[in-house]
Design a protein around this motif. Structure first.
Motif, short mmCIF file in Angstrom:
data_model
loop_
_atom_site.label_atom_id
_atom_site.label_comp_id
_atom_site.label_asym_id
_atom_site.label_seq_id
_atom_site.Cartn_x
_atom_site.Cartn_y
_atom_site.Cartn_z
N ASP A 77 78.77 1.85 26.69
CA ASP A 77 78.36 1.00 27.81
C ASP A 77 77.02 0.34 27.52
OD1 ASP A 77 80.62 1.66 29.23
OD2 ASP A 77 79.65 3.22 30.43
N ARG A 115 79.90 -4.56 27.59
CA ARG A 115 78.88 -3.54 27.82
C ARG A 115 78.45 -3.54 29.27
NH1 ARG A 115 76.19 -7.07 24.34
NH2 ARG A 115 76.06 -5.45 22.74
N ASP A 116 77.72 -2.52 29.67
CA ASP A 116 77.15 -2.42 31.01
C ASP A 116 75.97 -3.38 31.08
OD1 ASP A 116 75.96 -1.73 33.40
OD2 ASP A 116 76.10 0.42 33.08
N LYS A 158 81.00 0.79 34.65
CA LYS A 158 80.99 2.15 34.14
C LYS A 158 82.33 2.52 33.51
CE LYS A 158 76.85 2.78 35.71
NZ LYS A 158 75.71 2.86 34.76
#
Length: 508
Positions: A81, A201-202, A398
């Motif tokens: 993440d 990605r986060d 998430k």
């Protein structure tokens, strides 16, 4: 504002041909992991004869990979993440291929255990990345449900392919050849993933939390070690101390996650019944599946006397059924509540274990074929629905951590399936074996460790004595299989009850 006015609902972009091509690429590591698990089960007799591991050593060869992998999955999911899920996938694929080559040429059991541990580190980079990337590729839920069904079928497809390919390899080459399968599977991933899969990605990741990573490992490893010692050697202060250490580390891990503003794992996910119920179903289902494969592969080869490829063909109908059930359940899940679908499938799986239990362990191959068809049908349907629930109920940012929790349940199930059910069989074998007179102390010790050890010792004995030892060893092994089958029925039935209770308010 008028009472009849409505807010516009943004259209969800549906994936095109590139998305489905990306799915094919992302299935490669899934296929590899399931092939590895099945091939290793069928290679155990050859490994036992070549490397002569102890009973505990044999279990560690099987367990150390999913143990390390399960301990690091949440950490690696969080890392993906943060740094990018595709980037982590590529690093994991490179390392997995390299270490697989080292495992193939392991000269000792200790070397093989070490290589399997390193494979667990890189495998932990592969698995959460694949499932979480699917969420970013398939935004439409109907497409995503089908994609996850196909992805989940990769486990079953790998399990179906593993016995056939592995059987051919084991009949023509040495046992290490099964580990080299990773290289041709992962090279296409390394070439095509950068072209077809977008980075994900986060957008607001938390900092790397080394303390949480350490606590997650200290939660997993001591507990499994303690279970192994209790099952094989009986009660000991060391085993109890290890389990207490694992439980205390788990409590500290949960406490730390709840107190941090940006936790490595958001524990609030577990307050969602659909999420937590699906995780428990995954865990119990995989324990029963891996436990079945652990004893049936040895029974087919070392008790009935089938070759590796013949044993694979006996299990093939059940593995194909698992794939078909995972795909067929997709349209069913649109109309019937997930809890009912999962529970219905698991009832079939319980019936499969019951078939084995009714034979008292000495099942002929035809009964095992039918039992695995029922087991595979139920678990194939349940895993598809439960995995989709895990992904759809977690926040998109998430996805890596949520996927890691699902994969952790899968790998922990693989560990416990071998650690609990496997060690019950081992303990029963050691208690029931009657070593005939005429064996040296070394031969008696080797025969008393594992069924594979008894078969190896019998090969060096005169005909009547060898037959006497084999008869006793096979009867001792099957006595444990009968007990394990009863436990398998209880595990699958418990998973069905969990599904009905925790998912009762989740609609189709």
């Amino acid at each position: 504002m008028s009472s009849t006015s409505t807010l516009p609902v943004p259209a969800v972009t549906r994936a095109g041909a590139r998305g489905w091509a990306a799915l094919a690429v992302l299935m490669l590591p899934t296929l590899l992991v399931s092939v590895d698990n099945t091939v290793l089960s069928f290679a155990l007799p050859s490994i036992s004869e070549a490397l002569r591991p102890s009973a505990t050593g044999m279990l560690w060869i099987v367990d150390v990979y999913p143990l390390v992998l399960a301990g690091l999955l949440v950490a690696m999911g969080s890392l993906g993440d943060r740094i990018g899920r595709r980037r982590l996938l590529l690093v994991g694929a490179t390392g997995f291929a390299a270490v697989s080559a080292l495992a193939a040429f392991a000269p000792t059991a200790e070397w093989l255990v070490g290589a399997r541990a390193a494979l667990g580190v890189f495998g932990a980079m592969l698995m959460p990345s694949t499932l979480s990337l699917l969420r970013s590729v398939f935004l439409d839920r109907e497409q995503r449900r089908l994609a996850i069904a196909i992805w989940a079928s990769g486990f079953a497809a790998g399990s179906a392919l593993g016995p056939i390919v592995g059987g051919v390899l084991l009949e023509h080459f040495w046992w290490g050849s099964v580990f080299l399968l990773a290289v041709p599977v992962l090279i296409p991933l390394l070439v095509l993933a950068p072209l077809l899969v977008k980075e994900s990605r986060d957008p607001a990741p938390g900092p790397v939390d080394a303390v949480s990573i350490l606590l997650s490992l200290l939660t997993m490893a001591p507990v499994v070690y303690g279970i192994k010692v209790l099952a094989v050697d009986g009660f000991s202060p060391v085993a109890v101390g290890a389990i207490v250490l694992g439980a205390a580390s788990g409590a500290l891990f949960v406490r730390r996650q709840l107190r941090r503003p940006q936790p490595m794992l958001d524990m609030r996910l577990f307050t969602r019944p659909a999420f937590s119920g699906a995780i428990v179903v995954n865990l119990l289902s995989v324990i029963s599946l891996v436990g079945f494969l652990f004893f049936v592969s040895q029974h087919l080869q070392l008790v009935i006397g089938l070759s590796p490829i013949q044993s694979g063909l006996v299990l093939l109908p059940g593995l194909v059924t698992m794939i078909v059930a995972g795909l067929v359940v997709v349209p069913v899940a649109r109309r019937i509540r997930p809890g009912a679908v999962i529970a219905g499938g698991l009832v079939l799986s319980a019936a499969g274990y019951l078939l084995v239990a009714l034979t008292g362990g000495g099942a002929p191959w035809g009964v095992l074929l039918g039992a695995f068809v029922l087991l595979g049908a139920g678990i194939g349907a349940a895993e598809t629905v439960s995995n989709e629930l895990v992904i759809s109920t977690a926040p998109a940012a998430k996805a890596g951590a949520a996927s890691a929790v699902s994969e952790t349940a899968y790998e922990l199930g693989a560990v416990l399936g071998t650690a609990i059910l496997g060690t019950i069989i081992t303990a029963s074998y050691r208690a029931a074996l009657v070593v005939p007179e005429g064996l040296s102390a070394g031969q008696a010790d080797a025969a008393g460790e594992t069924l594979g050890g008894a078969v190896t010792v019998a090969g060096s004995l005169p005909g009547p004595l060898a037959e006497q030892l084999l008869d006793s060893a096979r009867a001792a092994f099957d006595s444990g299989v009968g007990v394990t089958a009863v436990i398998g029925v209880a595990l699958v039935a418990t998973a069905a009850i969990v599904a009905l209770v925790t998912l009762r308010h989740v609609r189709s």
